[in-house]
Motif scaffolding. Structure first.
Motif, PDB file in Angstrom:
ATOM      1  N   ASN A 170       0.827  -1.204   0.000  1.00 43.16           N
ATOM      2  CA  ASN A 170       0.000   0.000   0.000  1.00 43.16           C
ATOM      3  C   ASN A 170       0.860   1.253   0.000  1.00 43.16           C
ATOM      4  O   ASN A 170       0.668   2.168  -0.806  1.00 43.16           O
ATOM      5  CB  ASN A 170      -0.929  -0.015   1.215  1.00 43.16           C
ATOM      6  CG  ASN A 170      -1.762   1.245   1.311  1.00 43.16           C
ATOM      7  OD1 ASN A 170      -1.309   2.261   1.841  1.00 43.16           O
ATOM      8  ND2 ASN A 170      -2.965   1.190   0.788  1.00 43.16           N
ATOM      9  N   PRO A 182      -5.569   5.712   4.149  1.00 42.30           N
ATOM     10  CA  PRO A 182      -5.301   4.589   3.250  1.00 42.30           C
ATOM     11  C   PRO A 182      -5.683   3.264   3.902  1.00 42.30           C
ATOM     12  O   PRO A 182      -5.613   3.115   5.126  1.00 42.30           O
ATOM     13  CB  PRO A 182      -3.788   4.672   3.019  1.00 42.30           C
ATOM     14  CG  PRO A 182      -3.262   5.393   4.213  1.00 42.30           C
ATOM     15  CD  PRO A 182      -4.329   6.355   4.632  1.00 42.30           C
ATOM     16  N   ASP A 210       1.008   1.531  -4.106  1.00 42.56           N
ATOM     17  CA  ASP A 210      -0.334   2.021  -4.450  1.00 42.56           C
ATOM     18  C   ASP A 210      -0.629   3.429  -3.961  1.00 42.56           C
ATOM     19  O   ASP A 210      -1.084   4.279  -4.718  1.00 42.56           O
ATOM     20  CB  ASP A 210      -1.399   1.057  -3.903  1.00 42.56           C
ATOM     21  CG  ASP A 210      -1.304  -0.318  -4.544  1.00 42.56           C
ATOM     22  OD1 ASP A 210      -0.763  -0.401  -5.664  1.00 42.56           O
ATOM     23  OD2 ASP A 210      -1.749  -1.303  -3.932  1.00 42.56           O
ATOM     24  N   TYR A 211      -0.389   3.691  -2.681  1.00 44.81           N
ATOM     25  CA  TYR A 211      -0.793   4.966  -2.092  1.00 44.81           C
ATOM     26  C   TYR A 211       0.361   5.946  -1.972  1.00 44.81           C
ATOM     27  O   TYR A 211       0.186   7.152  -2.123  1.00 44.81           O
ATOM     28  CB  TYR A 211      -1.401   4.704  -0.700  1.00 44.81           C
ATOM     29  CG  TYR A 211      -2.093   5.904  -0.077  1.00 44.81           C
ATOM     30  CD1 TYR A 211      -3.440   6.148  -0.328  1.00 44.81           C
ATOM     31  CD2 TYR A 211      -1.410   6.773   0.766  1.00 44.81           C
ATOM     32  CE1 TYR A 211      -4.084   7.233   0.252  1.00 44.81           C
ATOM     33  CE2 TYR A 211      -2.036   7.857   1.347  1.00 44.81           C
ATOM     34  CZ  TYR A 211      -3.379   8.080   1.091  1.00 44.81           C
ATOM     35  OH  TYR A 211      -4.017   9.156   1.661  1.00 44.81           O
ATOM     36  N   ALA A 233      -5.557  -1.234   3.410  1.00 45.06           N
ATOM     37  CA  ALA A 233      -4.689  -2.281   2.881  1.00 45.06           C
ATOM     38  C   ALA A 233      -4.956  -2.507   1.395  1.00 45.06           C
ATOM     39  O   ALA A 233      -6.102  -2.466   0.941  1.00 45.06           O
ATOM     40  CB  ALA A 233      -4.910  -3.575   3.652  1.00 45.06           C
ATOM     41  N   SER A 234      -3.888  -2.731   0.643  1.00 42.66           N
ATOM     42  CA  SER A 234      -4.020  -3.029  -0.784  1.00 42.66           C
ATOM     43  C   SER A 234      -4.465  -4.478  -0.975  1.00 42.66           C
ATOM     44  O   SER A 234      -4.172  -5.350  -0.154  1.00 42.66           O
ATOM     45  CB  SER A 234      -2.676  -2.820  -1.490  1.00 42.66           C
ATOM     46  OG  SER A 234      -2.266  -1.477  -1.406  1.00 42.66           O
TER      47      SER A 234
END
Length: 595
Positions: free
Chosen positions: A560, A574, A564-565, A576-577
């Motif tokens: 994450n 944010p 991703d973030y 969890a991915s």
């Protein structure tokens, strides 16, 4: 600092962090080293450039996990080896392989440096597992080494070194909280039924302090009846409140009252404090606008406001349910009162970065000590992952002192922890996130006895299914509590407890040959199945929230931040991915039970 920060400790901390990076980044499918098996071990090779590669060894574990041995790591440059192991250098080497931006990698390097510095401090003061078994709850919290999964687990962006020494949980320095008065037109106070602000503060403040605060307002020509009194953390006062609420201070909307007399120790979350002057007084949760393990550690306004209502709902379920109340005797330290102060400007800004909406508030939580009976001791669940410098796990010390066999102790643990969590999920469509920081294990004679779960504000979620048990929820609760589809709700226990906590406990026990990995998870499966046999009328929900499915969505915590973030400053925290699937070892036990 010289006694702590020396070469041997630095090298040990770097090897351990590098081993953790390899293990968790493989788990999250961010790196794919070459591997071969030899004499029961896995040998890994990870090229990071045309002239540089890493070698290391480890073991495959269930849940697609790995146990990497820190002392096996070798760094090879050109034709030679023997380079020192540097976790931050490894991070830079992995940047192109993982696909991190330079901005993310730069900020993450900063978090890694802070994490390593904290790790060498922990090495300098590490206690044995046997010693830890005798510590009271609030002191044990300060011995923990951080999130077992997140590699940048003590980044604490916002702290300087002096702040670290004063406020980090592992420093175990008692602190006194500052107090302010906030005009009632600028704040919202809420509490469980039967509790008002005056009654709460009479419990929290000695009479002399109470009168001192009244007198301070009177000397400024202000009436105490027009204000709420609330604690703030010294760091937050100096770094956020003075600067961001300066106008409120200028116009006596906020008035500084001074220091309280009670002393507190910070818990693992940094922002929650246990009262050491009087253990039965409330734990206090305060915003601290530092970035640590994915998020700023503020207090979300809408959840702060509704905290007492969530407490009444969650505790009300247990009070009305004979299984939870009389058999499990689950403990639910409630967030019984709160104050939230919105910022006059940021609260009007559409899609403002969430950190600016979480700067000033207080939550009072019941102390675990008010629930403990004679001969009961509370420990943070996170302690079960602790291994001392001799390699002895904390859980092994508890097992030895309990007089039980490892399998007996573990079975008792599962039969203590799982039934209340499963009952909330299956019967009421309500789930906690029972990770190590939020869950308290109550021991009797060093063996598992009862379960306590805290932090309802951030980590209670409900099913999106039309369960009759959820029909009576107020509109406010439905708005704030996140509703999830069946797998999403299952994930709070599957990932929050099994993946985020138990896989580390399992690894610690397996390394010491206390139990086989198969038996560790078989006992968990048995506890779930024992509950299901007790409540066959819920069979349809057992299929809905299925802990025995072959694979579930893999939630990723490092990915994450790293992919991703990044370090975006968005309007929402944010999460969890999601990336791929994780194999579920519990599935094999379901097949055995049906044959």
């Amino acid at each position: 600092m010289e006694k702590v920060l020396h070469r041997d400790a630095w090298e040990k901390a770097n090897k351990r962090l590098a081993a953790k990076m390899f293990a968790e980044y493989m788990y999250e499918d961010m790196i794919q080293p070459e591997q071969e098996e030899k004499e029961g071990k896995l040998l890994f090779k990870l090229p990071v450039s045309e002239t540089k590669f890493y070698r290391f060894t480890g073991y495959q574990r269930l849940f697609d996990s790995y146990d990497i041995q820190p002392d096996s790591i070798e760094v090879h440059c050109g034709n030679g080896g023997g380079e020192k192991v540097s976790a931050t250098e490894l991070l830079l080497d992995l940047k192109p392989l993982i696909g991190m931006s330079a901005e993310t990698c730069g900020h993450l390097t900063k978090e890694f440096q802070s994490t390593l510095l904290a790790d060498v401090h922990l090495l300098a003061q590490a206690k044995t597992s046997d010693e830890l078994t005798e510590l009271p709850y609030e002191e044990l919290e300060g011995e923990m080494t951080g999130h077992p999964w997140i590699t940048y687990n003590k980044g604490r962006i916002g702290f300087d070194y002096e702040d670290y020494l004063k406020y980090a949980p592992e420093q175990k320095r008692e602190t006194k909280l500052l107090w302010i008065a906030v005009r009632k037109t600028r704040a919202r106070f809420q509490a469980v039924k039967g509790l008002n602000c005056s009654r709460l503060l009479e419990q929290e403040l000695d009479e002399a302090v109470w009168q001192k605060f009244h007198q301070h307002l009177a000397e400024k020509g202000l009436e105490s009846c027009q204000y709420f009194y609330m604690p703030v953390h010294e760091w937050q006062w100096n770094n956020v409140i003075i600067q961001q609420f300066a106008e409120d201070l200028a116009f006596n909307q906020i008035v500084f009252l001074g220091e309280g007399t009670d002393t507190y120790l910070p818990q693992q979350s940094i922002r929650t404090f246990s009262n050491t002057t009087d253990q039965r007084r409330h734990h206090v949760k305060l915003p601290m606008s530092i970035l640590n393990t994915l998020v700023y550690r503020g207090l979300p306004a809408e959840r702060t406001v509704i905290a007492p209502e969530i407490t009444e709902h969650i505790k009300g379920i247990a009070d009305r349910d004979p299984f939870l109340r009389d058999e499990c005797r689950v403990i639910l330290p409630g967030e019984i009162a709160s104050i939230n102060v919105d910022h006059s400007l940021y609260s009007r800004l559409e899609k403002a970065p969430y950190q600016y909406l979480e700067m000033l508030g207080t939550i009072w939580r019941e102390s675990i000590y008010t629930y403990l009976e004679k001969d009961e001791r509370a420990i943070t669940l996170a302690a079960l992952t602790y291994e001392d410098e001799n390699g002895k796990p904390f859980i092994e010390s508890l097992i030895q002192k309990s007089g039980l066999q490892p399998a007996q102790w573990l079975d008792q643990f599962y039969q203590t922890v799982m039934p209340p969590l499963l009952h909330y999920l299956y019967q009421y469509g309500t789930v906690f996130s029972p990770h190590g920081q939020n869950t308290i294990l109550v021991l009797k004679d060093y063996a598992p006895h009862r379960l306590a779960v805290k932090d309802f504000v951030d980590d209670v979620n409900i099913s999106d299914q039309p369960f009759p048990e959820l029909a009576a929820l107020s509109g406010e609760l439905k708005k704030v509590l996140r509703s999830e589809p069946p797998e999403g709700l299952t994930q709070f226990i599957f990932t929050g407890l099994f993946v985020c906590h138990l896989r580390y406990v399992s690894n610690a026990m397996v390394k010491r040959e206390l139990i086989s990995e198969h038996e560790f998870w078989a006992l968990l499966a048995k506890a779930i199945q024992d509950y299901q046999k007790k409540f066959p009328q819920l069979e349809e929900r057992f299929r809905l929230f299925n802990f025995f499915t072959p694979a579930l969505t893999k939630l990723c915590l490092n990915r994450n931040r790293m992919v991703d973030y990044g370090y975006a400053d968005g309007e929402d925290r944010p999460h969890a991915s999601e990336f791929g699937k994780v194999s579920n070892p519990l599935a094999s036990f379901a097949e055995v039970s049906s044959s």
